[in-house]
Design a protein around this motif. Sequence first.
Motif, short mmCIF file in Angstrom:
data_model
loop_
_atom_site.label_atom_id
_atom_site.label_comp_id
_atom_site.label_asym_id
_atom_site.label_seq_id
_atom_site.Cartn_x
_atom_site.Cartn_y
_atom_site.Cartn_z
N LYS A 116 0.29 64.28 -1.35
CA LYS A 116 -0.22 63.41 -2.65
C LYS A 116 -0.69 64.45 -3.64
CE LYS A 116 -1.87 59.79 0.74
NZ LYS A 116 -3.00 59.16 1.15
N ILE A 122 -8.53 59.35 -1.47
CA ILE A 122 -7.93 59.36 -0.23
C ILE A 122 -9.15 58.64 0.79
CG2 ILE A 122 -7.41 60.80 2.01
CD1 ILE A 122 -6.38 62.98 -0.10
N GLN A 173 -6.65 65.15 3.25
CA GLN A 173 -6.72 63.86 3.95
C GLN A 173 -7.26 63.46 4.98
OE1 GLN A 173 -2.32 62.39 4.77
NE2 GLN A 173 -2.90 62.07 6.67
#
Length: 204
Positions: A116, A122, A173
């Motif tokens: 990403k 996130i 993440q």
Amino acid sequence: MYDSPTVRAFLAGLIEGDGYLGYQFKLRLIDQDLVQYVADLLHRRISQTTPTGRNKKPLYEVNMAKKSQVAEFYQWLYPWLGTRRQAQIRAYFNKFSHLLYEDLNNLQSIIPQPPKPPGTSIQSKELTEEERAYLAGYFAAEGSIGFDKRLLLPTPYLSFESTDQDIIAYVAQLLGQHYVQLQRRTKKNKLVFRVRVHALNDVQ
């Protein structure tokens, strides 16, 4: 040896940050306890070197050179690694070893691809034991603890930095944080990415 999934995940995080993956595997750190832990898992001995110069700490190293052992080690490690480390393992098999128990391309990568972009929001999630172990290993290799002194009461934060964007994106993440691209570059002109955890509850 390293059959436990959590042990494997911890090793992968540690090696992603500080391992050498070539014709032989090496791990060299100033942390004797970490190197001894890995050496015990691999049934190897550690060696010690003292760098020249002032104020330099001794380095401890564990290595593995037997082709069959290295091939097996690299194969189970492969899915846990980022693109740069996976390329190193493919180069090893192409150049140094005919021993390949499975096609590496058929091994599903654990690290999400593509990463990403920096600044992406996130969503946090409950981590598995393996994900926690990976974070612990990577933090031991690449993490740091700092204090934000801009506040009235200095507050601790955790920080991870790397030139491997996919790894920092994966760590972000896992932590439910966004990551950033820093303005500075390395001496080899590589981009540097960072993720930090500031909220006290998250740090704890």
